[in-house]
Design a protein around this motif. Sequence first.
Motif, PDB file in Angstrom:
ATOM      1  N   ALA A   1      36.245  42.075  33.788  1.00 15.19           N
ATOM      2  CA  ALA A   1      36.819  43.382  33.475  1.00 15.19           C
ATOM      3  C   ALA A   1      35.837  44.535  33.659  1.00 15.19           C
ATOM      4  O   ALA A   1      36.206  45.599  34.170  1.00 15.19           O
TER       5      ALA A   1
ATOM      6  N   GLU B   1      38.671  46.766  35.275  1.00 14.95           N
ATOM      7  CA  GLU B   1      39.684  47.186  34.313  1.00 14.95           C
ATOM      8  C   GLU B   1      40.153  48.619  34.569  1.00 14.95           C
ATOM      9  O   GLU B   1      41.340  48.934  34.411  1.00 14.95           O
TER      10      GLU B   1
ATOM     11  N   LEU C   1      44.892  41.226  33.676  1.00 19.75           N
ATOM     12  CA  LEU C   1      43.619  40.511  33.753  1.00 19.75           C
ATOM     13  C   LEU C   1      43.813  39.032  33.421  1.00 19.75           C
ATOM     14  O   LEU C   1      43.292  38.147  34.120  1.00 19.75           O
ATOM     15  N   SER C   2      44.567  38.766  32.371  1.00 22.94           N
ATOM     16  CA  SER C   2      44.799  37.385  31.946  1.00 22.94           C
ATOM     17  C   SER C   2      45.591  36.619  32.998  1.00 22.94           C
ATOM     18  O   SER C   2      45.257  35.476  33.331  1.00 22.94           O
TER      19      SER C   2
ATOM     20  N   ALA D   1      46.437  42.387  40.523  1.00 20.79           N
ATOM     21  CA  ALA D   1      46.482  42.767  39.109  1.00 20.79           C
ATOM     22  C   ALA D   1      46.830  44.239  38.948  1.00 20.79           C
ATOM     23  O   ALA D   1      47.577  44.619  38.035  1.00 20.79           O
TER      24      ALA D   1
ATOM     25  N   GLN E   1      45.265  44.298  30.029  1.00 20.76           N
ATOM     26  CA  GLN E   1      44.870  43.003  29.488  1.00 20.76           C
ATOM     27  C   GLN E   1      45.796  41.892  29.969  1.00 20.76           C
ATOM     28  O   GLN E   1      45.338  40.785  30.284  1.00 20.76           O
TER      29      GLN E   1
ATOM     30  N   LEU F   1      41.043  37.140  35.442  1.00 19.35           N
ATOM     31  CA  LEU F   1      39.921  38.045  35.676  1.00 19.35           C
ATOM     32  C   LEU F   1      39.340  38.595  34.372  1.00 19.35           C
ATOM     33  O   LEU F   1      38.593  39.578  34.397  1.00 19.35           O
ATOM     34  N   GLU F   2      39.665  37.968  33.240  1.00 22.27           N
ATOM     35  CA  GLU F   2      39.201  38.502  31.953  1.00 22.27           C
ATOM     36  C   GLU F   2      37.689  38.705  31.925  1.00 22.27           C
ATOM     37  O   GLU F   2      37.208  39.724  31.419  1.00 22.27           O
TER      38      GLU F   2
ATOM     39  N   CYS G   1      42.252  41.229  42.153  1.00 26.68           N
ATOM     40  CA  CYS G   1      42.151  42.515  41.487  1.00 26.68           C
ATOM     41  C   CYS G   1      43.219  43.476  42.006  1.00 26.68           C
ATOM     42  O   CYS G   1      43.863  44.195  41.229  1.00 26.68           O
TER      43      CYS G   1
END
Length: 246
Positions: free
Chosen positions: A128, A94, A119-120, A146, A116, A124-125, A143
Motif C-alpha cells: 500500500a 494506495e 488492496l485485499s 485495483a 482497502q 496488495l495489502e 495495481c
Amino acid sequence: MENALQLVDVSLSIDGKTILDDISLSLRKGAFAVLCGRNGAGKSQLLRCIKGLRKLDGGHILINGTEADEKLRMKSIALVFQNADAQIVSQSVEKDIAFGPENMGLAKEEVEHRVQCALSLMGLEGKAKQRPQTLSGGELRKCAIAGILAMEPDVILLDEPFANLDYPSVLAVIRALVTLHERGYTILVVSHEVEKFLAHTDTLFVMEGGKLKVSGASSDLFYLLADYGIYLPRNASFEDITWLRP
C-alpha cells in the motif's frame, strides 16, 4: 440471465477504412469472456468504443439494458490498458487506487473503505505505501486493476493483460482475474495468448477483419480457434488451456 453489456450493429471507420463491421454481441452479468483474433482484427478498437474513447459510426451499446451515454460509460465501464504504467498517476499504491473514488466525489471514509477492499482483493495489502515504480510487472497490472475496482464498475475490460510480463507475473494476473470472476465481476479480456487462461473463461468471441466470427461457450468452441490463427497447445483438451496448475 440479464446482460451486463450488449452491442447492437456497432460499426467504426477510421480514415475511410472499416475497423468494425456491424458487431453485435451480448455479455451476461458475471461472465468471464475472452475476445481474440489476429492482429488488426479490431479487438482493441472495440474495447475503446465500448468505453467511449471512440465515437461510433453506427450502432448501439447498452449497459444493464440502458443505452450507454458518456456518464453511464464512465461509471459502469472500466478499461485496463495494455500499458498499465499509463494508468498509474500517484506516488503510492494506495493513493493511486484512491484517485478514482476521490474524483467521484465520495466521502473520505468511503474512499478508504474501497481502497482497502481493492488492496485485499488484489493481494496488495503489503504494498500500500510502496511507490508504483518499484512494483513488478504483475503487481503493477494488479495495481491498475485495483484502481478500477475501487470505482465499482459493472464491466471490466482488459487489453492484452499478459503482454510483456514474465511467468510469475502472468500467473499473478491470471489468479487475480479468476478471483474477480469468482466474486461475480463481469470481465472481457482481449488477448491473443488464450493458451494461458482460456480454461477459466465461460464465453468466447473471435474477430477477423472487423467482423465477429465466433460467439458462444468457450468449452464448446475453443477447437475453432486454430482456424483463425490462434495458437493452442497441440492436442490440448479445454481443461489443459491454462497456466494455473494444482
